[in-house]
Design a protein around this motif. Structure first.
Motif, mmCIF file in Angstrom:
data_model
loop_
_atom_site.group_PDB
_atom_site.id
_atom_site.type_symbol
_atom_site.label_atom_id
_atom_site.label_comp_id
_atom_site.label_asym_id
_atom_site.label_seq_id
_atom_site.Cartn_x
_atom_site.Cartn_y
_atom_site.Cartn_z
ATOM 1 N N ASP A 180 0.917 -1.143 0.116
ATOM 2 C CA ASP A 180 -0.095 0.070 -0.109
ATOM 3 C C ASP A 180 0.994 1.098 0.021
ATOM 4 O O ASP A 180 2.131 0.942 0.012
ATOM 5 C CB ASP A 180 -0.919 -0.009 1.261
ATOM 6 C CG ASP A 180 -2.181 0.869 0.852
ATOM 7 O OD1 ASP A 180 -2.279 1.634 0.124
ATOM 8 O OD2 ASP A 180 -3.068 0.815 1.781
ATOM 9 N N TRP A 181 0.298 2.331 -0.183
ATOM 10 C CA TRP A 181 1.017 3.490 -0.180
ATOM 11 C C TRP A 181 0.661 4.347 1.039
ATOM 12 O O TRP A 181 -0.537 4.304 1.723
ATOM 13 C CB TRP A 181 0.248 4.483 -1.404
ATOM 14 C CG TRP A 181 0.590 4.080 -2.629
ATOM 15 C CD1 TRP A 181 -0.294 3.102 -3.380
ATOM 16 C CD2 TRP A 181 1.750 4.368 -3.547
ATOM 17 N NE1 TRP A 181 0.370 2.914 -4.725
ATOM 18 C CE2 TRP A 181 1.725 3.453 -4.838
ATOM 19 C CE3 TRP A 181 2.955 4.819 -3.200
ATOM 20 C CZ2 TRP A 181 2.585 3.295 -5.867
ATOM 21 C CZ3 TRP A 181 4.041 4.949 -4.387
ATOM 22 C CH2 TRP A 181 3.648 4.045 -5.429
ATOM 23 N N TYR A 182 1.878 4.941 1.629
ATOM 24 C CA TYR A 182 1.741 5.682 2.943
ATOM 25 C C TYR A 182 2.384 7.020 2.715
ATOM 26 O O TYR A 182 3.236 7.167 2.061
ATOM 27 C CB TYR A 182 2.834 4.912 3.927
ATOM 28 C CG TYR A 182 2.191 3.404 4.235
ATOM 29 C CD1 TYR A 182 1.220 3.298 5.215
ATOM 30 C CD2 TYR A 182 2.484 2.519 3.316
ATOM 31 C CE1 TYR A 182 0.681 1.943 5.502
ATOM 32 C CE2 TYR A 182 1.839 1.158 3.494
ATOM 33 C CZ TYR A 182 0.814 1.012 4.763
ATOM 34 O OH TYR A 182 0.471 -0.284 4.816
ATOM 35 N N HIS A 183 1.661 7.879 3.669
ATOM 36 C CA HIS A 183 2.258 9.387 3.407
ATOM 37 C C HIS A 183 3.663 9.610 3.771
ATOM 38 O O HIS A 183 3.803 9.057 4.859
ATOM 39 C CB HIS A 183 1.109 10.454 4.242
ATOM 40 C CG HIS A 183 -0.273 10.509 3.368
ATOM 41 N ND1 HIS A 183 -0.235 11.310 2.322
ATOM 42 C CD2 HIS A 183 -1.279 9.996 3.718
ATOM 43 C CE1 HIS A 183 -1.632 11.642 2.027
ATOM 44 N NE2 HIS A 183 -2.328 10.358 2.826
ATOM 45 N N LEU A 184 4.465 10.312 3.163
ATOM 46 C CA LEU A 184 5.919 10.339 3.623
ATOM 47 C C LEU A 184 5.793 11.107 5.169
ATOM 48 O O LEU A 184 6.904 10.650 5.917
ATOM 49 C CB LEU A 184 6.654 11.192 2.562
ATOM 50 C CG LEU A 184 7.031 10.684 1.364
ATOM 51 C CD1 LEU A 184 7.593 11.508 0.414
ATOM 52 C CD2 LEU A 184 7.950 9.421 1.665
ATOM 53 N N LYS A 185 4.754 12.116 5.318
ATOM 54 C CA LYS A 185 5.231 12.776 6.609
ATOM 55 C C LYS A 185 4.776 11.813 7.774
ATOM 56 O O LYS A 185 5.239 12.219 8.693
ATOM 57 C CB LYS A 185 4.275 13.766 6.517
ATOM 58 C CG LYS A 185 2.793 13.434 6.427
ATOM 59 C CD LYS A 185 1.894 14.981 6.551
ATOM 60 C CE LYS A 185 0.317 14.903 6.239
ATOM 61 N NZ LYS A 185 -0.489 13.863 7.249
ATOM 62 N N ASP A 186 4.120 10.636 7.881
ATOM 63 C CA ASP A 186 3.824 9.756 8.611
ATOM 64 C C ASP A 186 4.507 8.483 8.835
ATOM 65 O O ASP A 186 4.335 7.803 9.708
ATOM 66 C CB ASP A 186 2.074 9.436 8.544
ATOM 67 C CG ASP A 186 1.254 10.311 8.308
ATOM 68 O OD1 ASP A 186 1.586 11.555 9.064
ATOM 69 O OD2 ASP A 186 0.193 10.534 7.705
ATOM 70 N N VAL A 187 5.285 8.110 7.788
ATOM 71 C CA VAL A 187 5.822 6.785 7.528
ATOM 72 C C VAL A 187 6.895 6.576 8.708
ATOM 73 O O VAL A 187 6.876 5.442 9.229
ATOM 74 C CB VAL A 187 6.709 6.798 6.060
ATOM 75 C CG1 VAL A 187 7.991 7.548 6.185
ATOM 76 C CG2 VAL A 187 6.790 5.256 5.716
ATOM 77 N N LEU A 188 7.560 7.540 9.384
ATOM 78 C CA LEU A 188 8.591 7.009 10.378
ATOM 79 C C LEU A 188 7.758 6.860 11.698
ATOM 80 O O LEU A 188 8.229 6.070 12.496
ATOM 81 C CB LEU A 188 9.510 8.006 10.605
ATOM 82 C CG LEU A 188 10.606 8.353 9.553
ATOM 83 C CD1 LEU A 188 11.509 9.595 9.622
ATOM 84 C CD2 LEU A 188 11.364 7.242 9.435
#
Length: 135
Positions: free
Chosen positions: A109-117
């Motif tokens: 799936d795709w995950y927002h870069l700002k939330d990934v960590l």
């Protein structure tokens, strides 16, 4: 304690501020999110493994890529009586296309870069993303 070294390739695929991640269904990182990719087979060059792994895992044909870096991780996995040593080449995927009508091995799936960590990432994925963010 068993010892295992695994040499791998992984791809960073970003589209519209989202990162593509796979969900590990087996191995010592089951239940964690990982970059798509996997082990280099005997006699295979890293770029060949990258293209093969992306095709098999997520049904993606990579047309261009660049090496981001080489990363490693050591972890003791008590539940499997294992010292795990992972060496990875990480590539940023440029041009690609989705392959139609192919059976894929992984859930992704795709995950927002700002939330990934803040997600439950495999150690090598976390280390890679932190290094890329710094650079």
């Amino acid at each position: 304690m068993r010892r295992m070294t695994r040499v791998c390739v992984y791809g960073i695929i970003i589209e519209q501020d989202k990162l593509l991640l796979t969900a590990k269904r087996s191995g010592c990182y089951v239940g964690m999110l990982d970059l798509p990719g996997g082990g280099i087979e005997f006699g295979e060059m890293p770029e060949e493994a990258l293209v093969r792994e992306l095709r098999e895992e997520i049904g993606l044909e990579a047309k261009s890529w660049r090496l981001v870096g080489n990363y490693g991780h050591n972890q003791r996995v008590e539940s499997e009586n294992l010292d795990f040593h992972q060496l990875c080449q990480i590539y940023r995927i440029g041009e690609y296309r989705w392959i139609g009508d192919v059976e894929v091995e992984e859930v992704f799936d795709w995950y927002h870069l700002k939330d990934v960590l803040s997600l439950n990432l495999t150690p090598i994925t976390r280390k890679t993303l932190l290094e890329v963010k710094r650079g």
